[in-house]
Design an enzyme around this catalytic site. Structure first.
Site, PDB file in Angstrom:
ATOM      1  N   HIS A   1      68.006  45.303  31.682  1.00 13.42           N
ATOM      2  CA  HIS A   1      68.440  43.972  31.228  1.00 13.42           C
ATOM      3  C   HIS A   1      69.245  44.061  29.927  1.00 13.42           C
ATOM      4  O   HIS A   1      68.683  43.877  28.842  1.00 13.42           O
ATOM      5  CB  HIS A   1      67.212  43.067  31.030  1.00 13.42           C
ATOM      6  CG  HIS A   1      66.608  42.594  32.318  1.00 13.42           C
ATOM      7  ND1 HIS A   1      67.023  41.442  32.952  1.00 13.42           N
ATOM      8  CD2 HIS A   1      65.668  43.147  33.103  1.00 13.42           C
ATOM      9  CE1 HIS A   1      66.329  41.282  34.070  1.00 13.42           C
ATOM     10  NE2 HIS A   1      65.503  42.306  34.191  1.00 13.42           N
TER      11      HIS A   1
ATOM     12  N   CYS B   1      69.526  43.665  37.279  1.00 19.24           N
ATOM     13  CA  CYS B   1      68.191  43.757  37.878  1.00 19.24           C
ATOM     14  C   CYS B   1      68.235  43.317  39.351  1.00 19.24           C
ATOM     15  O   CYS B   1      68.803  44.006  40.180  1.00 19.24           O
ATOM     16  CB  CYS B   1      67.177  42.975  37.055  1.00 19.24           C
ATOM     17  SG  CYS B   1      65.479  43.440  37.423  1.00 19.24           S
TER      18      CYS B   1
ATOM     19  N   GLU C   1      71.183  41.956  28.696  1.00 19.41           N
ATOM     20  CA  GLU C   1      71.227  40.652  27.998  1.00 19.41           C
ATOM     21  C   GLU C   1      70.048  40.469  27.053  1.00 19.41           C
ATOM     22  O   GLU C   1      70.143  39.726  26.083  1.00 19.41           O
ATOM     23  CB  GLU C   1      71.307  39.500  29.022  1.00 19.41           C
ATOM     24  CG  GLU C   1      69.997  39.068  29.671  1.00 19.41           C
ATOM     25  CD  GLU C   1      69.454  40.052  30.700  1.00 19.41           C
ATOM     26  OE1 GLU C   1      70.088  41.102  30.938  1.00 19.41           O
ATOM     27  OE2 GLU C   1      68.379  39.768  31.267  1.00 19.41           O
TER      28      GLU C   1
END
Ligand code: MN
Length: 263
Positions: A233, A129, A235
């Site tokens: 994202h 990001c 994660e």
């Protein structure tokens, strides 16, 4: 006797576990900035590194390149994390538009120094990001300061309200790119929590994934297998129990092992 054998077994097991952990590469994670605070990051980054077999270590915000170098000497890869907008005037020579969000000047200079120093020594770097945007800006690229007001023809929602581990818009992934090899996918639905995006790509980098409105969703350094960025994202999926992007973190850990010369 029984107590003793339990003790011995516990000792052996903990020795093995310690040995396994001590042999893992250390993955540095860039800090976010708050008024008078550093080193705060979402647990999703930390959990994703753990799940991929690395040891997470948060790197504090320090305005001192020699100290950042000394930290990099002791770790094996870096994840540049998400966060604030990047100061356009200071870092890519544009006046700020009205729709720009908040900036964190201390974090900008720390992030830019950290990623330049890491790439300079050919260390594996994953930008996520803001971290992906920082990667582009640090090496000479520019950003859309605000997609809705600056990207003509874009009517795609890049700021979803759905949960973080839920993909809301699709991306197309270039065949043979790092993201393609890491995930085995040539298209996928990703999450989206951004209003800025890569505009002009930095020299020496290529676009590896785009959204349907043409917004750049992934980049990588030409000729390198270990420097790459994603606008979404991964994660949030990985820590959220969805393995679609676990390969991204596993690749980073594998490159971190290669970087420090461990098979
Ligand atoms: Mn997006």
């Amino acid at each position: 006797m029984r107590k003793l054998s339990v003790f011995v077994l516990t000792f052996i097991l903990s020795t093995i576990l310690f040995a396994q952990n001590s042999n893992k590469p250390i993955i540095g994670i860039s800090s976010s900035w708050g008024e008078g605070t550093s080193t705060s990051v979402s647990l999703t980054y930390i959990e994703s590194v753990k799940l991929a077999g690395g040891i997470p270590l948060v790197i504090p915000i320090i305005q001192d390149n020699e100290m950042l170098k000394a930290i990099l000497d002791r770790i094996d890869a870096v994840i540049m994390t998400g966060g604030e907008d990047i100061d356009p005037l200071k870092w890519y020579g544009e006046e700020p538009v009205n729709a720009m969000g908040g900036i964190a000047p201390e974090r900008d200079s720390y992030d830019i120094a950290l990623i330049r120093l890491a790439v300079e020594r050919n260390m594996p770097v994953l930008g996520i990001c803001r971290g992906h945007q920082i990667m582009n800006v640090a090496f000479g690229g520019t950003l859309y300061q605000d997609i809705p007001s600056q990207k003509a023809g874009s009517n795609l929602k890049h700021n979803q309200r759905a949960p973080g581990n839920y993909g809301t818009h699709s991306i197309k992934i270039i065949k043979g790119s790092q993201l393609n090899l890491q995930t085995g996918l040539d298209s996928v639905a990703v999450n989206s929590f951004h209003h800025q995006a890569v505009k002009d790509i930095a020299p020496g980098f290529i676009v590896t994934a785009v959204a349907s409105d043409g917004i750049i969703e992934a980049i990588e350094k030409v000729g390198s297998t270990r420097v790459f960025g994603v606008q979404f994202h991964p994660e949030e999926f990985t820590a959220g129990g969805i393995d679609t992007f676990l390969g991204v973190f596993k690749h980073l850990v594998s490159e971190a092992n290669a970087y420090r010369g461990i098979k």
